[in-house]
Write an enzyme that holds these catalytic residues in place. Structure first.
Site, PDB file in Angstrom:
ATOM      1  N   CYS A   1      25.019   0.498  14.536  1.00  0.00           N
ATOM      2  CA  CYS A   1      25.259   1.118  15.832  1.00  0.00           C
ATOM      3  C   CYS A   1      24.094   2.039  16.228  1.00  0.00           C
ATOM      4  O   CYS A   1      22.986   1.559  16.430  1.00  0.00           O
ATOM      5  CB  CYS A   1      26.610   1.836  15.812  1.00  0.00           C
ATOM      6  SG  CYS A   1      27.192   2.267  17.455  1.00  0.00           S
TER       7      CYS A   1
ATOM      8  N   GLU B   1      31.883  -1.773   8.818  1.00  0.00           N
ATOM      9  CA  GLU B   1      32.689  -1.000   7.866  1.00  0.00           C
ATOM     10  C   GLU B   1      34.161  -0.920   8.274  1.00  0.00           C
ATOM     11  O   GLU B   1      34.996  -0.517   7.482  1.00  0.00           O
ATOM     12  CB  GLU B   1      32.104   0.413   7.695  1.00  0.00           C
ATOM     13  CG  GLU B   1      32.243   1.349   8.893  1.00  0.00           C
ATOM     14  CD  GLU B   1      31.159   1.134   9.963  1.00  0.00           C
ATOM     15  OE1 GLU B   1      30.544   0.050   9.971  1.00  0.00           O
ATOM     16  OE2 GLU B   1      30.965   2.029  10.796  1.00  0.00           O
TER      17      GLU B   1
ATOM     18  N   HIS C   1      30.379  -2.509  14.011  1.00  0.00           N
ATOM     19  CA  HIS C   1      30.694  -1.729  12.806  1.00  0.00           C
ATOM     20  C   HIS C   1      31.240  -2.616  11.686  1.00  0.00           C
ATOM     21  O   HIS C   1      32.424  -2.919  11.667  1.00  0.00           O
ATOM     22  CB  HIS C   1      31.720  -0.648  13.154  1.00  0.00           C
ATOM     23  CG  HIS C   1      31.137   0.440  13.988  1.00  0.00           C
ATOM     24  ND1 HIS C   1      30.530   1.551  13.455  1.00  0.00           N
ATOM     25  CD2 HIS C   1      31.013   0.559  15.338  1.00  0.00           C
ATOM     26  CE1 HIS C   1      30.068   2.321  14.420  1.00  0.00           C
ATOM     27  NE2 HIS C   1      30.349   1.745  15.571  1.00  0.00           N
TER      28      HIS C   1
END
Ligand code: XMP
Length: 514
Positions: A84, A173, A171
């Site tokens: 990001c 994660e 993202h």
């Protein structure tokens, strides 16, 4: 790295998912440390990392005062993954172009792979990914190729394999990203060639050696609260030092039912240490008498705790080190300064006086997340009820007794809470409700007991579902379970004739009532 193991450094640009990235890396058994993005390249080098991850941030790279890192990190010769904001900063710093997005892209977004990609080789041509950005990369730096795009974001991923630089706008994660579980492992194992060998067993062994080396023949003092962190720290240091560890447990009379007994049994029996358990309840109730203002009550408990602890510290004689159960989120939140050794205010209600005078502070858990701390506790043989204990505020039941705190009121909260705990356990709901307890609002209501009018206390039940304790929803305890709890409380706890259920979310309410 601080753990004496090589792993990954996440540079924190201020993104809300920064801790999550670190956790995801550790979940696949790779050691990972978070540093502020301002960390110098020398500092990073000293830690000898095997890869770097640049986190997200709510900021705009081109805005004045935007967080930035040392561009020399790109010359370290280790793989770098920008996520990001991390990707935008990478693009901007290496000569690419950014442009303000017209639309904020937020939430689940379809992302298409545009070309052969090393990082994305494990994901399908099209994948749902979690996006949260406004700015975007308009042109990639020389040497990079675009490896994915979305409708709103022509450069959703880019890489320069020859320099080991990879970046994604989405993202990887968060679990909302398809193949989330494959992108970070691909980066860590196949690209950075890191071995997944960071285990809790190794951690324990290393820490035990390190503690022995630091402490030598000296002694260590630890304030044991009965909470998860200080309990695990105590068990770990006990393994390293045995009787050279002195644990001080102050019972302020506002613990939950059987808690003091649990601590004494767990630590007095199975662990080699000197345990000093002090009943200081007279002093605490004395100081709290007549006080009703919530903040003042907290401050009084904090100050009384420091007083009681300092007294025991003096009695313990010559002690060189103070040990604390500081854990990684505490460290990250306080800026992550290495060796900052700010004394974690025990119980979060007040610090220890500086003049206690220790040679050093020992914080064996300062690199661990809560779930890792629990794993260490389990491996060290701590009982389940200690390892999986719910959060319990330092001031204890003080914050669950509204208005003046007295011993009889503490007894009502303790007894009603014990019934609640028992019934929730019996209903098999313990792992679904993150925190549940009873509260004494301190008001009485009219009822009928037997054939007589009664005028007795109301007890409230609080039970919440939450992942981070920052926001919470009230848990929908089934009615039949609630009925049993209520029936038992009014029958078994003297002085109570009514039970109510708190159905408020946080915000606007908090989890505790004071
Ligand atoms: P609130 O009431 O602020 O609570 O929604 C959020 C979480 O923090 C716990 N809590 C404390 N924990 N010392 C602590 O260590 C304190 O003084 C304290 N006050 C609240 C609370 O139990 C909940 O889990």
């Amino acid at each position: 790295m601080s753990e004496d193991v090589r792993g990954v450094i996440v540079l924190n640009f201020g993104g809300q998912y920064c801790q999550l990235i670190a956790r995801r890396v550790r979940e696949v058994k790779v050691f990972c440390e978070v540093l502020p993005c301002s960390a110098s390249v020398e500092e990073i080098k000293r830690k000898n990392p095997l890869a770097l991850i640049l986190s997200g941030s709510p900021a705009s790279v081109t805005a004045e005062g935007a967080p930035t890192a040392d561009p020399a990190l790109f010359t370290l010769g280790i793989p770098v993954l920008g996520i990001c904001y991390g990707m935008q900063w990478m693009a901007h710093t290496l000569g690419g172009k950014l442009e303000p997005g017209v639309l904020r892209e937020y939430g689940k977004t379809e992302v298409q792979k545009t070309r052969r990609s090393s990082l994305l080789s494990t994901i399908d041509y099209s994948a749902t990914c979690w996006m949260s950005h406004t700015d975007r990369v308009a042109a990639v730096p020389a040497g990079f190729r675009v490896t994915a795009s979305s409708a709103n974001c022509p450069v959703a991923a880019m890489e320069d394999e020859s320099r080991g630089l990879y970046a994604v706008q989405f993202h990887p994660e968060v679990t909302h990203t398809d193949a989330a579980a494959r992108i970070l492992p691909r980066f860590l194992f196949d690209i950075a060639h890191i071995a997944p060998d960071w285990t809790m067993e190794d951690f324990i062994e290393r820490k035990v050696n390190e503690i022995r080396e630091t402490v030598g023949d000296e002694r260590v003092l630890l304030g044991l609260s009965g909470g998860v962190d200080s309990s695990v720290a105590a068990a770990l240091i006990s393994k390293a030092l045995g009787k050279k560890l002195i644990c001080v447990y102050i019972d302020h009379g506002l613990m939950r039912k059987d808690e003091t007994l649990q601590v004494k049994t767990a630590f007095g029996g199975h662990f080699d240490m000197e345990l000093i358990a002090v009943d200081a309840s007279e002093m605490f109730f004395g100081k709290l008498a007549g006080v009703t203002e919530p903040e003042q009550k907290r401050k009084i408990v904090g100050a009384a705790f420091v007083e009681a602890f300092a007294e025991q510290a003096k009695l313990a004689g010559e002690v060189a080190f103070l040990a604390q159960g500081t854990i990684y989120p505490d460290v990250i939140e306080s800026g992550g300064a290495a060796g900052a050794s700010v004394i974690k205010s025990h119980h979060n209600v007040g610090g220890l006086p500086e003049n206690i005078g220790f040679k050093g502070i020992i914080e064996p858990l300062r690199m661990l997340f809560k779930d890792e701390v629990r794993k260490v506790g389990e491996k060290l043989g701590l009982p389940e009820e200690l390892v999986w204990r719910q959060p319990f505020p330092g001031p204890g039941l003080t914050v669950r007794i509204l208005g003046e705190v007295t011993r009889p009121k503490a007894e009502i909260v303790r007894e009603s809470d014990a019934i609640l705990q028992e019934e929730i356990r019996r209903a098999g709901l313990t792992r679904q409700i993150q925190q549940y307890f009873t509260v004494l609002p301190g008001v009485s209501s009219v009822g009928v007991k037997g054939d007589e009018r009664s005028y007795e206390y109301i007890v409230a039940i609080r039970a919440v579902e939450t992942s981070d304790f920052m926001t919470a929803d009230f848990f929908r305890i089934p009615y039949d379970v609630l009925a049993r709890i209520s029936e038992r409380i009014v029958n078994e706890v003297a002085g109570v004739n009514r039970v109510v259920y708190d159905v408020t979310t946080k915000p606007p309410a908090s989890i505790e009532w004071e």
